[in-house]
Design a protein around this motif. Sequence first.
Motif: not given
Length: 247
Positions: A55-60, A212-221, A232-238
Amino acid sequence: MTQRYTRPLGQLLLIGSLALAAVACTKSNEETPAPENDYYPVTVGTYRTYAVTDSLWRDNVLTVQQFQFRERVAGTFTDASGQTAYNVIRSRRATATEAWQDDSTLVLLPTDRTLQQIRNNRRTVELVFPTRTGYSWNRDAYNALDTVTAQNRQYQQVGESYTVNGRTYERTVTTTDTELNTATGTTLDDGLYNVAKYRQVYAQGVGPVARVRRRFVYCGTGNCVPSKTNIYRGQVRRETLLETGNL
């Protein structure tokens, strides 16, 4: 005159034989615990197949990819320290009907005290033995991220059952990580602007059954107020185990 009673030799031999038989029977009926490193058995010719959801997030904006990974133990070699090491080939396919395409390789080094892994030229301590709930260790003790005092992997839920893909594994161990920035060695998870978590479950006699790996960045520049509803950026790999076998 004191009388002394002496058993016939035949009776003594019979009693001794019965005693030995009783001891032998008791020992044979005792349950022999499985070795600790049986949480990640490694045998040439075996494989594990995993269902993967990315599951990939780019700009929400969320996109989801699904595919399969297979990890097969292809062979062994002796490393520089004289240990037996195992080559593992990871293959990928989009669906169960497609042919496998080799994707990457890794090396496993199982010992009585640890299970180490080399991937992308980085050696990590995946497991340590004996397993104990709450015990932590330095996952990066053998690579450039080593900080000497870091305790960045921990055991949780040791010996508990775990269910995935409709199958229940009666005895498992779970590890959780403090994720690090591979460039700086600092933690990626500040609980506010960044979240980085990694969880693995190992079943005794089977090996890894879930990751399960979760990585989220909630703020950009620039200036930003972090919000868990705006990624802002995120990934969940199961990765969950589908099957194991021999090739």
